[in-house]
Design a protein around this motif. Structure first.
Motif, PDB file in Angstrom:
ATOM      1  N   CYS A 152     -41.286-128.095 -26.526  1.00  0.00           N
ATOM      2  CA  CYS A 152     -41.248-128.286 -27.977  1.00  0.00           C
ATOM      3  C   CYS A 152     -40.718-127.055 -28.711  1.00  0.00           C
ATOM      4  O   CYS A 152     -40.460-127.108 -29.902  1.00  0.00           O
ATOM      5  N   GLY A 153     -40.583-125.929 -28.007  1.00  0.00           N
ATOM      6  CA  GLY A 153     -40.097-124.699 -28.623  1.00  0.00           C
ATOM      7  C   GLY A 153     -41.183-123.684 -28.912  1.00  0.00           C
ATOM      8  O   GLY A 153     -40.890-122.525 -29.181  1.00  0.00           O
ATOM      9  N   LYS A 154     -42.446-124.093 -28.879  1.00  0.00           N
ATOM     10  CA  LYS A 154     -43.550-123.158 -29.102  1.00  0.00           C
ATOM     11  C   LYS A 154     -43.730-122.273 -27.874  1.00  0.00           C
ATOM     12  O   LYS A 154     -43.435-122.674 -26.756  1.00  0.00           O
ATOM     13  N   THR A 155     -44.254-121.070 -28.087  1.00  0.00           N
ATOM     14  CA  THR A 155     -44.587-120.177 -26.984  1.00  0.00           C
ATOM     15  C   THR A 155     -46.084-120.258 -26.756  1.00  0.00           C
ATOM     16  O   THR A 155     -46.874-119.790 -27.582  1.00  0.00           O
ATOM     17  N   VAL A 156     -46.473-120.909 -25.665  1.00  0.00           N
ATOM     18  CA  VAL A 156     -47.882-121.139 -25.354  1.00  0.00           C
ATOM     19  C   VAL A 156     -48.110-120.998 -23.848  1.00  0.00           C
ATOM     20  O   VAL A 156     -47.186-121.063 -23.051  1.00  0.00           O
ATOM     21  N   GLY A 157     -49.360-120.813 -23.476  1.00  0.00           N
ATOM     22  CA  GLY A 157     -49.748-120.777 -22.070  1.00  0.00           C
ATOM     23  C   GLY A 157     -50.218-122.153 -21.641  1.00  0.00           C
ATOM     24  O   GLY A 157     -50.036-123.139 -22.350  1.00  0.00           O
ATOM     25  N   GLY A 158     -50.827-122.189 -20.476  1.00  0.00           N
ATOM     26  CA  GLY A 158     -51.344-123.465 -19.985  1.00  0.00           C
ATOM     27  C   GLY A 158     -51.761-123.355 -18.535  1.00  0.00           C
ATOM     28  O   GLY A 158     -52.062-122.266 -18.049  1.00  0.00           O
ATOM     29  N   ASP A 159     -51.765-124.483 -17.865  1.00  0.00           N
ATOM     30  CA  ASP A 159     -52.159-124.545 -16.459  1.00  0.00           C
ATOM     31  C   ASP A 159     -50.987-124.980 -15.594  1.00  0.00           C
ATOM     32  O   ASP A 159     -50.195-125.840 -15.987  1.00  0.00           O
ATOM     33  N   CYS A 160     -50.923-124.400 -14.419  1.00  0.00           N
ATOM     34  CA  CYS A 160     -49.900-124.709 -13.437  1.00  0.00           C
ATOM     35  C   CYS A 160     -50.583-125.367 -12.238  1.00  0.00           C
ATOM     36  O   CYS A 160     -51.599-124.876 -11.755  1.00  0.00           O
ATOM     37  N   TYR A 161     -50.025-126.469 -11.764  1.00  0.00           N
ATOM     38  CA  TYR A 161     -50.546-127.149 -10.584  1.00  0.00           C
ATOM     39  C   TYR A 161     -49.465-127.128  -9.522  1.00  0.00           C
ATOM     40  O   TYR A 161     -48.313-127.483  -9.783  1.00  0.00           O
ATOM     41  N   ARG A 162     -49.807-126.685  -8.313  1.00  0.00           N
ATOM     42  CA  ARG A 162     -48.844-126.623  -7.208  1.00  0.00           C
ATOM     43  C   ARG A 162     -49.483-127.220  -5.966  1.00  0.00           C
ATOM     44  O   ARG A 162     -50.629-126.927  -5.649  1.00  0.00           O
ATOM     45  N   ASP A 163     -48.720-128.038  -5.275  1.00  0.00           N
ATOM     46  CA  ASP A 163     -49.203-128.663  -4.050  1.00  0.00           C
ATOM     47  C   ASP A 163     -48.032-128.792  -3.086  1.00  0.00           C
ATOM     48  O   ASP A 163     -46.892-128.948  -3.497  1.00  0.00           O
ATOM     49  N   THR A 164     -48.307-128.719  -1.813  1.00  0.00           N
ATOM     50  CA  THR A 164     -47.293-128.865  -0.783  1.00  0.00           C
ATOM     51  C   THR A 164     -47.925-129.451   0.467  1.00  0.00           C
ATOM     52  O   THR A 164     -49.121-129.283   0.695  1.00  0.00           O
ATOM     53  N   ASP A 165     -47.119-130.153   1.249  1.00  0.00           N
ATOM     54  CA  ASP A 165     -47.646-130.705   2.493  1.00  0.00           C
ATOM     55  C   ASP A 165     -47.198-129.901   3.708  1.00  0.00           C
ATOM     56  O   ASP A 165     -47.504-130.249   4.839  1.00  0.00           O
ATOM     57  N   GLY A 166     -46.445-128.811   3.478  1.00  0.00           N
ATOM     58  CA  GLY A 166     -45.996-127.964   4.575  1.00  0.00           C
ATOM     59  C   GLY A 166     -44.809-128.530   5.339  1.00  0.00           C
ATOM     60  O   GLY A 166     -44.336-127.923   6.295  1.00  0.00           O
ATOM     61  N   GLU A 167     -44.326-129.694   4.947  1.00  0.00           N
ATOM     62  CA  GLU A 167     -43.209-130.332   5.643  1.00  0.00           C
ATOM     63  C   GLU A 167     -42.042-130.636   4.711  1.00  0.00           C
ATOM     64  O   GLU A 167     -41.187-131.445   5.034  1.00  0.00           O
ATOM     65  N   GLY A 168     -42.027-130.010   3.557  1.00  0.00           N
ATOM     66  CA  GLY A 168     -40.908-130.181   2.642  1.00  0.00           C
ATOM     67  C   GLY A 168     -41.253-130.748   1.290  1.00  0.00           C
ATOM     68  O   GLY A 168     -40.478-130.620   0.347  1.00  0.00           O
ATOM     69  N   LEU A 169     -42.400-131.396   1.157  1.00  0.00           N
ATOM     70  CA  LEU A 169     -42.802-131.939  -0.138  1.00  0.00           C
ATOM     71  C   LEU A 169     -43.470-130.841  -0.957  1.00  0.00           C
ATOM     72  O   LEU A 169     -44.414-130.213  -0.497  1.00  0.00           O
ATOM     73  N   VAL A 170     -42.957-130.610  -2.167  1.00  0.00           N
ATOM     74  CA  VAL A 170     -43.534-129.607  -3.064  1.00  0.00           C
ATOM     75  C   VAL A 170     -43.672-130.235  -4.448  1.00  0.00           C
ATOM     76  O   VAL A 170     -42.721-130.810  -4.980  1.00  0.00           O
ATOM     77  N   VAL A 171     -44.856-130.145  -5.018  1.00  0.00           N
ATOM     78  CA  VAL A 171     -45.130-130.636  -6.371  1.00  0.00           C
ATOM     79  C   VAL A 171     -45.494-129.426  -7.221  1.00  0.00           C
ATOM     80  O   VAL A 171     -46.390-128.662  -6.867  1.00  0.00           O
ATOM     81  N   TYR A 172     -44.775-129.237  -8.323  1.00  0.00           N
ATOM     82  CA  TYR A 172     -44.993-128.095  -9.209  1.00  0.00           C
ATOM     83  C   TYR A 172     -45.011-128.631 -10.635  1.00  0.00           C
ATOM     84  O   TYR A 172     -43.985-129.098 -11.135  1.00  0.00           O
ATOM     85  N   ASP A 173     -46.172-128.635 -11.276  1.00  0.00           N
ATOM     86  CA  ASP A 173     -46.325-129.177 -12.619  1.00  0.00           C
ATOM     87  C   ASP A 173     -46.909-128.129 -13.559  1.00  0.00           C
ATOM     88  O   ASP A 173     -47.861-127.434 -13.191  1.00  0.00           O
ATOM     89  N   LEU A 174     -46.340-128.032 -14.749  1.00  0.00           N
ATOM     90  CA  LEU A 174     -46.850-127.152 -15.791  1.00  0.00           C
ATOM     91  C   LEU A 174     -47.411-128.008 -16.918  1.00  0.00           C
ATOM     92  O   LEU A 174     -46.737-128.929 -17.399  1.00  0.00           O
ATOM     93  N   PHE A 175     -48.633-127.730 -17.323  1.00  0.00           N
ATOM     94  CA  PHE A 175     -49.293-128.429 -18.423  1.00  0.00           C
ATOM     95  C   PHE A 175     -49.539-127.404 -19.523  1.00  0.00           C
ATOM     96  O   PHE A 175     -50.407-126.539 -19.384  1.00  0.00           O
ATOM     97  N   TYR A 176     -48.752-127.460 -20.594  1.00  0.00           N
ATOM     98  CA  TYR A 176     -48.849-126.497 -21.690  1.00  0.00           C
ATOM     99  C   TYR A 176     -50.026-126.847 -22.601  1.00  0.00           C
ATOM    100  O   TYR A 176     -50.365-128.021 -22.763  1.00  0.00           O
ATOM    101  N   SER A 177     -50.608-125.831 -23.218  1.00  0.00           N
ATOM    102  CA  SER A 177     -51.763-126.056 -24.090  1.00  0.00           C
ATOM    103  C   SER A 177     -51.408-126.883 -25.329  1.00  0.00           C
ATOM    104  O   SER A 177     -52.290-127.493 -25.930  1.00  0.00           O
TER     105      SER A 177
END
Length: 78
Positions: free
Chosen positions: A15-40
């Motif tokens: 949205c253009g605002k400068t804010v923090g939040g939470d980061c979620y990261r998951d991997t299965d060790g075989e090539g699948l990587v999920v990286y999600d950012l949830f801004y406040s």
């Protein structure tokens, strides 16, 4: 797969605002990587890498209708 969640320092949200939040990261060790950012502010960004090498990224701006402002899909690498 057991992911991890951690806070991240303020940065520019979709949205253009400068804010923090939470980061979620998951991997299965075989090539699948999920990286999600949830801004406040309610915005979200995601990057998902799949076993075949393709990558999808999305940016969603907060608001009443959560507007999708970026949606990219890479082709399967040769």
């Amino acid at each position: 797969m057991v992911g991890s969640r951690s806070a991240f320092e303020p940065e520019q949200a979709p949205c253009g605002k400068t804010v923090g939040g939470d980061c979620y990261r998951d991997t299965d060790g075989e090539g699948l990587v999920v990286y999600d950012l949830f801004y406040s502010c309610g915005c979200r960004r995601s990057r998902h890498e799949y076993h075949d090498g393709t990558v999808t990224t999305q940016a969603i701006r907060h608001g009443r209708r959560h507007k999708l402002i970026s949606d990219e899909h890479s082709e399967h690498p040769v």
